[in-house]
Scaffold this active site. Structure first.
Site: not given
Length: 383
Positions: A151, A268
């Protein structure tokens, strides 16, 4: 990798600032333009991929950069004795507008855990850990052939690989973190870690959770896999009601264990769409270059191909699943009997090492962690 390229990787800390209009910060005195250094000093035949091909796999190294959730008060304390780490934090504070080192060392934890704070904090601590690794084991940096970040860790991996200068990468992380914090506050949502079994039904479970939300009057509910961690382990993101439904009915889907993660929203997933435009805008404003070493993208697990590709996938990553398990397979796939590279997790926590162990036990045997909490000896090869 050539020594010249290795020295170039060390220079990312003091890279040039953002282009005019991207922000109002300035690089610290004596800044070095890493891209110019590479262009002027490194012949094409010495580029890292060709040089790395002359080394045995066991002589090469891979760097893994952690993401949000790895932050802990005190991180950075074990790095301050190494050259330029304090200057790195000072430069970060000028970009961010607050004392990041003070927050990282003393908290409070609640403030550090805020998305707007923890993403820059993990990003800087990870790159400071690279400085420690360079000081203790310079050959690891010289022999690095690939990097990946989870991430927000993907930004740190790209800065390490020379695709962005430090100040530009941090500014992009700042914009990303603040935009994701804002999106998180728009609707009650979160992330649920799920340890499943081969017979677990993740897709069916998410479908039924969304249908449950619709019966509660929630329009266009979100519940989907956001992180692929290792076989049978996923993180599901979505509306809180959907995640609560999954916890209550976990046995129906053959889930062994579920746990809510201490994050502010459904990262996400499409609930993060409000963060897309601010991030895409800043990525267009900064100078993105071809990475000096292979960097694998979260979106598909494959290496980035060119700067335009980086800008596109970094923005898409905010609303797409992190395919970390697929990335691990891509990084460590090799013929039977072939040596594995040495792997170093640079940043707070050892979560990526634990995931690597579950994905590829043989690769994990060459794993080390660079400590960021307390000063220690050179990281060895025994986990």
């Amino acid at each position: 990798m050539s020594v010249r390229v290795a020295r170039t990787l060390r220079a990312w800390v003091w890279g040039a600032g953002c282009r005019r209009g991207a922000s109002n910060f300035r690089p610290p005195p004596g800044a070095v333009d890493a891209a110019a250094l590479l262009r002027d000093a490194t012949p094409a035949e010495e580029r890292p991929r060709e040089a790395a091909a002359r080394r045995r796999p066991g002589q090469c190294s891979v760097l893994l950069f952690p993401g949000q959730g790895s932050q802990v008060v005190g991180m950075g304390r074990g790095l301050l004795r190494y050259p330029r780490v304090r200057e790195l934090y000072a430069a970060a504070s000028r970009v961010l507008g607050y004392d990041l080192l003070e927050l990282s060392l003393r908290g409070p934890q609640e403030a550090l855990d805020r998305t707007a704070h923890c993403q820059p904090a993990v990003f800087v601590a990870s790159l400071a850990a690279v400085e420690k690794l360079q000081h203790l084991q310079p050959a690891v940096i010289e022999n690095c052939v690939a990097a990946a970040g989870f991430s927000v860790g993907e930004f740190a991996a790209l800065v390490f690989a020379g695709a962005m200068e430090f100040s530009e990468g941090l500014y992009a992380v700042k914009v990303r973190a603040e935009a994701m914090q804002g999106a998180s506050e728009a609707v009650p949502s979160g992330m649920l870690s799920v340890l499943g079994q081969p017979q677990s039904k993740f897709t069916f479970a998410c479908l039924e959770a969304r249908e449950h939300c619709e019966t509660l009057g929630i329009e266009n509910p979100v519940c989907e896999v956001a992180n692929y961690l290792f076989p049978d382990c996923r993180v599901v993101s979505g509306h809180l009601e959907a995640l609560q439904f999954l916890q209550k009915n976990s046995s129906r889907y053959h889930f062994r264990r579920t746990r809510m993660l201490p994050v502010s929203g459904a990262f996400h997933t499409r609930l993060m769409e409000p963060a897309l435009e601010p991030l895409a805008r800043v990525l267009q404003a900064i100078d993105v270059k071809q990475p000096l070493v292979s960097v694998h993208a979260n979106v598909d697990g494959h290496p980035y191909r060119h700067p335009k590709h980086i800008r596109k996938l970094l923005a898409r990553q905010v609303v797409s699943p992190v395919k970390w398990e697929q990335t691990m397979h891509a990084l460590y796939e090799r013929k039977k009997g072939t040596e594995f590279p040495k792997t170093f997790e640079v940043g707070p926590g050892k979560q990526l090492g634990a995931i690597l162990k579950s994905c590829n036990l043989q690769a994990w045997r060459s794993y080390s962690h660079v400590e960021v909490l307390e000063a220690d000896e050179a990281p060895g090869q025994d986990p």
